[in-house]
Design a protein around this motif. Structure first.
Motif, PDB file in Angstrom:
ATOM      1  N   HIS A  70       6.264   2.176 -10.030  1.00 44.67           N
ATOM      2  CA  HIS A  70       7.667   1.982  -9.637  1.00 44.67           C
ATOM      3  C   HIS A  70       7.856   2.305  -8.151  1.00 44.67           C
ATOM      4  N   HIS A  71       7.360   3.457  -7.727  1.00 42.58           N
ATOM      5  CA  HIS A  71       7.529   3.878  -6.338  1.00 42.58           C
ATOM      6  C   HIS A  71       6.742   2.981  -5.376  1.00 42.58           C
ATOM      7  N   MET A  72       5.597   2.487  -5.823  1.00 44.55           N
ATOM      8  CA  MET A  72       4.819   1.568  -5.001  1.00 44.55           C
ATOM      9  C   MET A  72       5.621   0.299  -4.754  1.00 44.55           C
ATOM     10  N   GLY A  73       6.229  -0.218  -5.813  1.00 46.07           N
ATOM     11  CA  GLY A  73       7.046  -1.420  -5.699  1.00 46.07           C
ATOM     12  C   GLY A  73       8.265  -1.222  -4.825  1.00 46.07           C
ATOM     13  N   ALA A  74       8.806  -0.015  -4.836  1.00 45.38           N
ATOM     14  CA  ALA A  74      10.003   0.286  -4.046  1.00 45.38           C
ATOM     15  C   ALA A  74       9.655   0.683  -2.615  1.00 45.38           C
ATOM     16  N   GLY A  75       8.363   0.814  -2.320  1.00 42.44           N
ATOM     17  CA  GLY A  75       7.950   1.196  -0.974  1.00 42.44           C
ATOM     18  C   GLY A  75       8.159   2.662  -0.655  1.00 42.44           C
ATOM     19  N   ASN A  76       8.316   3.488  -1.673  1.00 44.68           N
ATOM     20  CA  ASN A  76       8.515   4.922  -1.477  1.00 44.68           C
ATOM     21  C   ASN A  76       7.145   5.611  -1.469  1.00 44.68           C
ATOM     22  N   ILE A  77       6.570   5.706  -0.293  1.00 44.95           N
ATOM     23  CA  ILE A  77       5.197   6.183  -0.138  1.00 44.95           C
ATOM     24  C   ILE A  77       5.031   7.620  -0.610  1.00 44.95           C
TER      25      ILE A  77
END
Length: 137
Positions: free
Chosen positions: A47-54
């Motif tokens: 989920h975070h990868m898709g949202a760009g939340n490194i």
């Protein structure tokens, strides 16, 4: 009304529920909980990868790595497995090492396929583990 304090309270309540469940769980159930926790962490990483939340992706992957390394792999017991289970323990240890490497690669390269592979490998072992538990009932 939803506030940041409510979110923290809900998180604390959820952690308490998991801790209570863990305290009353059998060793088999604890391993199942570790598999569930790893799957949840990998899902959050995706989920975070898709949202760009490194940062959050890295934290989720670190949590998954910790569960695999300090939970599942550390819980392997060659002595308890006996002579016939030594090879199985060695194979599982190698598999967990591979899963950890794939998770780290996923983190370094934003590689969703590496996450998918790690998740699928853990799911295969978890499914077998759950079948063993069902047979014991």
């Amino acid at each position: 009304m939803y506030t940041p304090h409510t979110h923290r309270g809900a998180g604390a309540y959820a952690r308490l529920g998991v801790e209570t469940q863990a305290m009353s769980a059998s060793p088999h159930q604890l391993i199942c909980m570790l598999f569930d926790g790893a799957a949840a962490a990998i899902g959050m990483a995706r989920h975070h990868m898709g949202a760009g939340n490194i940062a959050a992706k890295g934290q989720a992957i670190s949590k998954a790595v910790s569960i695999v390394d300090n939970g599942l792999k550390a819980g392997l017991d060659a002595k308890a497995a006996g002579d016939t289970g030594t090879e199985l323990v060695a194979n599982l240890s190698a598999l967990y090492d591979y899963v950890i490497r794939r998770l780290l690669q996923a983190n370094l390269h934003d590689d969703a396929r590496a996450l998918d592979e790690a998740e699928a490998l853990l799911d295969n072992v978890a499914s077998a583990w759950r079948e063993i538990g069902a047979a014991d009932r």
